[in-house]
Design a protein around this motif. Structure first.
Motif, PDB file in Angstrom:
ATOM      1  N   ARG A 116       0.854  -1.115   0.156  1.00 27.32           N
ATOM      2  CA  ARG A 116      -0.031   0.281   0.226  1.00 27.32           C
ATOM      3  C   ARG A 116       0.700   1.104   0.067  1.00 27.32           C
ATOM      4  O   ARG A 116       0.327   2.039  -0.729  1.00 27.32           O
ATOM      5  CB  ARG A 116      -1.123  -0.195   1.471  1.00 27.32           C
ATOM      6  CG  ARG A 116      -2.044  -0.454   1.125  1.00 27.32           C
ATOM      7  CD  ARG A 116      -3.490  -0.630   2.038  1.00 27.32           C
ATOM      8  NE  ARG A 116      -3.947  -2.166   1.983  1.00 27.32           N
ATOM      9  CZ  ARG A 116      -5.092  -2.576   2.468  1.00 27.32           C
ATOM     10  NH1 ARG A 116      -4.852  -2.072   3.990  1.00 27.32           N
ATOM     11  NH2 ARG A 116      -5.622  -3.508   2.633  1.00 27.32           N
ATOM     12  N   ARG A 150       1.298   6.500  -6.609  1.00 30.53           N
ATOM     13  CA  ARG A 150       0.217   7.060  -6.941  1.00 30.53           C
ATOM     14  C   ARG A 150      -0.167   8.772  -6.919  1.00 30.53           C
ATOM     15  O   ARG A 150      -0.660  10.013  -7.698  1.00 30.53           O
ATOM     16  CB  ARG A 150      -0.863   6.388  -6.739  1.00 30.53           C
ATOM     17  CG  ARG A 150      -1.177   5.089  -7.259  1.00 30.53           C
ATOM     18  CD  ARG A 150      -2.606   5.113  -6.952  1.00 30.53           C
ATOM     19  NE  ARG A 150      -2.455   3.481  -7.594  1.00 30.53           N
ATOM     20  CZ  ARG A 150      -4.109   2.303  -6.980  1.00 30.53           C
ATOM     21  NH1 ARG A 150      -4.589   2.348  -6.246  1.00 30.53           N
ATOM     22  NH2 ARG A 150      -3.857   1.315  -7.317  1.00 30.53           N
ATOM     23  N   TYR A 195      -0.685  -1.397 -10.351  1.00 31.38           N
ATOM     24  CA  TYR A 195      -1.849  -0.761 -11.264  1.00 31.38           C
ATOM     25  C   TYR A 195      -3.094  -1.103 -10.297  1.00 31.38           C
ATOM     26  O   TYR A 195      -3.267  -2.080 -10.011  1.00 31.38           O
ATOM     27  CB  TYR A 195      -1.782  -1.736 -12.294  1.00 31.38           C
ATOM     28  CG  TYR A 195       0.169  -0.884 -13.035  1.00 31.38           C
ATOM     29  CD1 TYR A 195      -0.198   1.039 -13.911  1.00 31.38           C
ATOM     30  CD2 TYR A 195       0.882  -1.509 -13.271  1.00 31.38           C
ATOM     31  CE1 TYR A 195       1.209   1.385 -14.574  1.00 31.38           C
ATOM     32  CE2 TYR A 195       2.374  -0.783 -13.863  1.00 31.38           C
ATOM     33  CZ  TYR A 195       1.939   0.698 -14.607  1.00 31.38           C
ATOM     34  OH  TYR A 195       3.629   0.929 -15.517  1.00 31.38           O
ATOM     35  N   SER A 196      -3.514  -0.426 -10.782  1.00 28.11           N
ATOM     36  CA  SER A 196      -5.342  -0.360 -10.115  1.00 28.11           C
ATOM     37  C   SER A 196      -5.683  -1.922 -11.127  1.00 28.11           C
ATOM     38  O   SER A 196      -5.119  -1.237 -12.508  1.00 28.11           O
ATOM     39  CB  SER A 196      -5.834   0.549 -10.272  1.00 28.11           C
ATOM     40  OG  SER A 196      -6.698   1.017 -11.222  1.00 28.11           O
ATOM     41  N   TYR A 197      -5.986  -2.248 -11.008  1.00 29.13           N
ATOM     42  CA  TYR A 197      -7.136  -3.408 -12.357  1.00 29.13           C
ATOM     43  C   TYR A 197      -8.037  -2.231 -13.406  1.00 29.13           C
ATOM     44  O   TYR A 197      -7.350  -3.262 -13.782  1.00 29.13           O
ATOM     45  CB  TYR A 197      -8.247  -4.273 -11.545  1.00 29.13           C
ATOM     46  CG  TYR A 197     -10.055  -3.938 -11.073  1.00 29.13           C
ATOM     47  CD1 TYR A 197      -9.532  -3.298 -10.072  1.00 29.13           C
ATOM     48  CD2 TYR A 197     -11.230  -3.934 -11.995  1.00 29.13           C
ATOM     49  CE1 TYR A 197     -10.994  -2.738  -9.499  1.00 29.13           C
ATOM     50  CE2 TYR A 197     -11.750  -3.397 -11.705  1.00 29.13           C
ATOM     51  CZ  TYR A 197     -12.229  -2.795 -10.188  1.00 29.13           C
ATOM     52  OH  TYR A 197     -13.142  -2.655  -9.888  1.00 29.13           O
ATOM     53  N   PRO A 198      -8.616  -1.220 -13.004  1.00 25.57           N
ATOM     54  CA  PRO A 198      -8.799  -0.427 -14.365  1.00 25.57           C
ATOM     55  C   PRO A 198      -7.741  -0.389 -15.137  1.00 25.57           C
ATOM     56  O   PRO A 198      -7.496  -0.857 -16.583  1.00 25.57           O
ATOM     57  CB  PRO A 198      -9.727   0.543 -14.204  1.00 25.57           C
ATOM     58  CG  PRO A 198      -9.898   0.481 -12.612  1.00 25.57           C
ATOM     59  CD  PRO A 198      -8.413  -0.574 -11.922  1.00 25.57           C
ATOM     60  N   MET A 220      -6.946  -2.960  -5.962  1.00 24.17           N
ATOM     61  CA  MET A 220      -8.606  -1.771  -5.695  1.00 24.17           C
ATOM     62  C   MET A 220      -8.120  -0.449  -6.393  1.00 24.17           C
ATOM     63  O   MET A 220      -6.396   0.097  -6.086  1.00 24.17           O
ATOM     64  CB  MET A 220      -8.665  -1.049  -4.171  1.00 24.17           C
ATOM     65  CG  MET A 220      -9.432  -2.925  -3.296  1.00 24.17           C
ATOM     66  SD  MET A 220     -10.369  -3.853  -4.337  1.00 24.17           S
ATOM     67  CE  MET A 220     -11.899  -4.546  -3.427  1.00 24.17           C
ATOM     68  N   THR A 221      -9.313   0.253  -6.550  1.00 20.78           N
ATOM     69  CA  THR A 221      -8.980   2.367  -7.485  1.00 20.78           C
ATOM     70  C   THR A 221      -9.076   2.594  -6.536  1.00 20.78           C
ATOM     71  O   THR A 221      -7.496   3.637  -6.688  1.00 20.78           O
ATOM     72  CB  THR A 221     -10.183   2.435  -8.524  1.00 20.78           C
ATOM     73  OG1 THR A 221     -11.012   2.234  -7.436  1.00 20.78           O
ATOM     74  CG2 THR A 221     -10.012   1.113  -9.224  1.00 20.78           C
ATOM     75  N   GLU A 258     -12.952   1.855  -2.084  1.00 22.93           N
ATOM     76  CA  GLU A 258     -13.522   0.428  -3.013  1.00 22.93           C
ATOM     77  C   GLU A 258     -13.270  -0.272  -1.879  1.00 22.93           C
ATOM     78  O   GLU A 258     -13.876  -0.829  -1.633  1.00 22.93           O
ATOM     79  CB  GLU A 258     -13.081   1.238  -4.158  1.00 22.93           C
ATOM     80  CG  GLU A 258     -13.638   0.071  -4.952  1.00 22.93           C
ATOM     81  CD  GLU A 258     -12.564  -0.572  -6.792  1.00 22.93           C
ATOM     82  OE1 GLU A 258     -13.392  -1.301  -7.499  1.00 22.93           O
ATOM     83  OE2 GLU A 258     -11.664  -0.177  -6.222  1.00 22.93           O
ATOM     84  N   ARG A 259     -11.928  -0.195  -1.693  1.00 24.44           N
ATOM     85  CA  ARG A 259     -11.336  -1.101  -0.159  1.00 24.44           C
ATOM     86  C   ARG A 259     -12.061  -1.195   0.601  1.00 24.44           C
ATOM     87  O   ARG A 259     -12.761  -1.749   1.411  1.00 24.44           O
ATOM     88  CB  ARG A 259      -9.908  -0.857   0.153  1.00 24.44           C
ATOM     89  CG  ARG A 259      -9.039  -1.688   0.481  1.00 24.44           C
ATOM     90  CD  ARG A 259      -7.598  -1.288   0.271  1.00 24.44           C
ATOM     91  NE  ARG A 259      -7.142  -0.365   1.094  1.00 24.44           N
ATOM     92  CZ  ARG A 259      -6.502   0.380   1.540  1.00 24.44           C
ATOM     93  NH1 ARG A 259      -5.716   0.481   0.225  1.00 24.44           N
ATOM     94  NH2 ARG A 259      -6.032   0.693   2.784  1.00 24.44           N
TER      95      ARG A 259
END
Lengths: 178, 249
Positions: free
Chosen positions: A78, A85, A143-146, B20-21, B25-26
């Motif tokens: 995280r 990010r 990376y985020s899933y999108p 997660m974005t 969301e998490r």
């Protein structure tokens, strides 16, 4: 002593127990963070933040929710993602996508030979290419899933499924018991 | 609703690899996990699998990093454990008072929430001094390394829970869901050992459905916890068959 018990001691201010946690898990945290942020200097900074957070918040560790390693490495992942990010590093990262391929190169830097590592690699090799790429981009790439869906040109729902299916296959291959 | 649930369930893998974005969301997914036991168990296995990926990526960090981190640790204060009362504004108001200086054995944390609530509720009926002394004593038991939680159903219904700190020779006992008794009868608790049963207190019900936690000292190896129904005020020896006998050590 299992790391779960060590964390219990850390929560009570035991610096010796913290050193043991550091020696067991800082390498994995650093390796993971370096894969995500890429820059070794930044990876060091983030690793230090993470290990300090482990020290500060050890009392919040709940063994019912997962192992000590999972707890520490979730924090590491995280914080690494927070770093990429939030900073301008994200701009440069766009071009690095191709490099993220994994896992061929990570064996190189390792000091001690590690059978576990070999096993993980074999299991990763057993996934479909899409499963493997989705998981490595998400986890090692941060990376985020999108974003993963965008990078691979695949629908969002497909990525969710591939990540889950791939992890389940990995889990069974590695013999992880919940 | 069903669709929503399936959507959330499909996210177990994404959550496990930290993809997660957003934090929102998490958190939403984590709320879902608290209601979905099968998802939580799947997530546990998948997160441990992701951990294997991290362990496989391990690299030797620079040695100075260890020195710097340990030096920083030495001058950094740690967070106390989170002690969350379950519900009730009264309990919340008193909760900060009950925060512990030493962290509780992790397994005892959820029980602690009940006890903190319990103590907060009796708190109004007693002097501040008494309540605080009681809190500190109970907190000390819960914070004992190696403290264990023992629970068991009673034959009358409800559950009894004990936190056993063998090292301190102490035990904290509470119950939940014991049926009400006719006037003039009470539940009495006992420590049953080789030399017989010794009364440790009466179970006093609270609005939450729990009974006020009782702290008993002098716990010996082989002691068991017993609860009997006795005349109001309690007796010195049990006069009825126990509704529960729970081995403690």
């Amino acid at each position: 002593m299992p790391p779960e018990r060590l964390l219990g001691l850390v929560a009570r201010g035991d610096e010796g127990a913290f050193e043991q946690i550091y020696d067991r898990l800082a390498g994995a945290a650093y390796g993971l963070i370096r894969r995500v942020v890429r820059d070794p200097a930044q990876a060091e900074e983030v690793t230090q933040e993470v290990m300090l957070e482990v020290w500060r918040t050890a009392s919040r560790f709940d063994p019912d929710r997962g192992s000590a390693a999972t707890w520490v490495l979730t924090i590491a992942h995280r914080r690494a993602i927070d770093r990429v990010r939030s900073t301008t590093a994200s701009v440069a990262r766009e071009q690095r996508v191709v490099e993220v391929e994994v896992p061929a190169d990570y064996v190189a830097d390792v000091v001690e030979a590690n059978l576990e590592r070999e096993r993980v690699r074999r299991c990763l090799d057993g996934l479909t290419p899409l499963q493997r790429e989705s998981i490595t981009l998400a986890y090692y790439g941060g990376y985020s899933y999108p974003q993963v869906a965008g990078l691979l040109g695949v629908a969002l729902g497909t990525i969710k499924t591939r990540i889950r299916d791939g992890l389940i296959r990995l889990r069974d291959c590695l013999g992880v018991t919940a | 609703m069903r669709l929503l649930r399936e959507n959330q369930q499909g996210l177990t893998g994404v959550y496990a690899v930290g993809a997660m974005t957003s934090e929102a969301e998490r958190e939403k997914f984590e709320r879902h996990l608290r209601r979905c036991a099968s998802c939580a168990s799947e997530v546990r296995g998948l997160r441990d699998t992701a951990t294997m990926l991290a362990l496989a990526a391990a690299e030797q960090p620079p040695p100075e990093l260890r020195v710097r981190t340990l030096a920083q640790v030495r001058r950094t204060r740690q967070l106390p454990p989170q002690v969350e009362p379950r519900r009730g504004s009264g309990a919340k108001r008193w909760a900060p008072r009950l925060r512990l200086a030493v962290p509780v054995t992790v397994a005892a944390a959820s029980l602690l929430a009940i006890l903190v609530l319990a103590v907060a509720q009796v708190r109004v009926q007693r002097s501040l001094h008494q309540a605080q002394a009681q809190n500190a004593a109970i907190a000390a038991v819960l914070a004992t390394p190696g403290a264990r939680i023992v629970t068991g159903p009673t034959s009358a219904g409800g559950t009894t829970t004990a936190v056993v700190a063998v090292a301190r020779h102490e035990v904290v006992v509470t119950t939940t869901g014991l049926p009400g008794l006719p006037a003039g009868r009470v539940y009495e608790m006992w420590l049953i050992g080789r030399t017989g049963a010794r009364p440790i207190g009466l179970a006093r019900p609270m609005p939450s459905g729990h009974t006020v936690p009782i702290l008993a000292a002098g716990l010996a190896r082989g002691d068991r916890l017993g609860i009997t129904v006795e005349p109001a005020g309690g007796t010195r020896h049990p006069t009825t068959t126990p509704i529960v006998v729970l081995p403690l050590t």
